[in-house]
Design an enzyme around this catalytic site. Structure first.
Site, short mmCIF file in Angstrom:
data_model
loop_
_atom_site.label_atom_id
_atom_site.label_comp_id
_atom_site.label_asym_id
_atom_site.label_seq_id
_atom_site.Cartn_x
_atom_site.Cartn_y
_atom_site.Cartn_z
N GLU A 1 12.87 -5.58 -2.39
CA GLU A 1 11.86 -6.41 -1.74
C GLU A 1 12.57 -7.54 -0.99
O GLU A 1 12.91 -8.57 -1.60
CB GLU A 1 10.93 -7.04 -2.79
CG GLU A 1 10.12 -6.03 -3.57
CD GLU A 1 8.83 -6.65 -4.12
OE1 GLU A 1 7.77 -6.07 -3.86
OE2 GLU A 1 8.88 -7.71 -4.76
N LYS B 1 -0.12 -9.92 -8.99
CA LYS B 1 0.37 -11.31 -9.10
C LYS B 1 -0.65 -12.16 -9.89
O LYS B 1 -1.29 -11.65 -10.80
CB LYS B 1 0.68 -11.86 -7.70
CG LYS B 1 1.68 -10.96 -6.95
CD LYS B 1 2.26 -11.56 -5.70
CE LYS B 1 3.24 -10.58 -5.06
NZ LYS B 1 3.88 -11.10 -3.86
P1 13P Z 1 3.11 -8.25 -0.27
O1 13P Z 1 2.79 -6.78 -0.27
O2 13P Z 1 1.90 -9.13 -0.37
O3 13P Z 1 4.03 -8.61 0.84
O4 13P Z 1 3.91 -8.54 -1.64
C1 13P Z 1 4.99 -7.75 -1.96
C2 13P Z 1 5.38 -8.04 -3.36
O5 13P Z 1 5.89 -9.11 -3.67
C3 13P Z 1 5.11 -7.01 -4.37
O6 13P Z 1 5.76 -7.29 -5.57
#
Ligand code: 13P
Length: 254
Positions: free
Chosen positions: A170, A14
């Site tokens: 997701e 991210k």
């Molecule tokens: P987390 O693993 O922090 O929950 O994030 C998941 C995600 O958005 C991966 O693209």
């Protein structure tokens, strides 16, 4: 359980890490994951670190992905990054339609589909994200929402391109919240996504397409999730930001 499909585990960093921090992390991952053959391992740094991370990973089992790209290719598109520019950095994968982009940048299924086509045209492998919100799950419309996203986001791709696309399920309510879908909840949606792909392009394509789960995956829940018959990997946020947690997660998945 042995699956025909090879697991693929990707770290989505991210909007985190400087270039130096990114290179330090991937250098540790390279060292600690060198012996792992059973999993395709991908890291997705910010655009600014792609070149350096890419240069730090030749001759390793770690591949590099971007977190987004422009849909139009080269040209007068200020602020965009073309698929060809990613290829130029030896990037192999690109995450498309992450729920954060759908929410904050208003990305639609149609935009994601155009980006996925552009990615394939440049020989990048798209990781196409879908998933319902908490409100949608509580309203019992998870399947409708996910089906619409899968159909819309893969629209216009050939059967061969769909087979070469990674779908990431997701659930929005599980991202960054510490709340994971139970392995049964995740498996149910993964099997449903495979059915949707089968209705689009037939059983053989559906059997081969890889579907990742994402949403608070960590070392302690990875094995249980990855052992589900239709879960073929993970898209990992928080637990991919440090070498130890990502290494443990991958080692626990095999
Ligand atoms: P987390 O693993 O922090 O929950 O994030 C998941 C995600 O958005 C991966 O693209």
């Amino acid at each position: 359980m042995e699956k025909d499909r090879k697991l693929i585990i990707a770290g989505n960093w991210k909007c985190n890490k400087t270039v130096a921090e990114s290179v330090a992390l991937v250098t540790d991952l390279k060292r600690d994951l060198a012996s792992v053959k059973e999993v395709d391992i991908v890291v997705c740094p910010a655009f600014t670190a792609l070149d350096a991370v890419s240069k730090a990973t030749p001759d390793s089992n770690i591949r590099v992905g971007a977190q987004n790209m422009g849909e139009n290719g080269y040209g007068a598109f200020t602020g965009e990054i073309a698929a060809g520019m990613l290829r130029d950095l030896s990037v192999r994968y690109v995450i498309l339609g992450h729920s954060e982009r759908r929410e904050y940048q208003r990305e639609t299924d149609a935009i994601v589909a155009r980006k996925a086509a552009a990615a394939h045209a440049a020989s990048l492998i798209p990781i196409v994200c879908v998933g319902e919100t908490l409100g949608e799950r509580e309203a019992n419309i998870t399947n409708e929402v996910v089906e619409k996203q899968v159909r819309g986001s893969l629209a216009g791709l050939s059967a061969e391109q769909v087979e070469g696309t990674i779908v990431a399920y997701e659930p929005v309510w599980a991202i960054g919240t510490g709340k994971t879908a139970s392995s049964a909840q995740a498996q149910e949606v993964h099997a449903f996504i495979r059915k949707v792909v089968a209705s689009l392009h037939g059983d053989a394509v559906a059997r081969r397409v890889r579907i990742q789960y994402g949403g608070s995956v960590k070392a302690s829940n990875a094995r249980e999730l990855m052992s589900q018959p239709d879960i073929d990997g993970a898209l990992v946020g928080g637990a991919s930001l440090e070498a130890k947690s990502f290494v443990d997660l991958i080692k626990n998945s095999i």
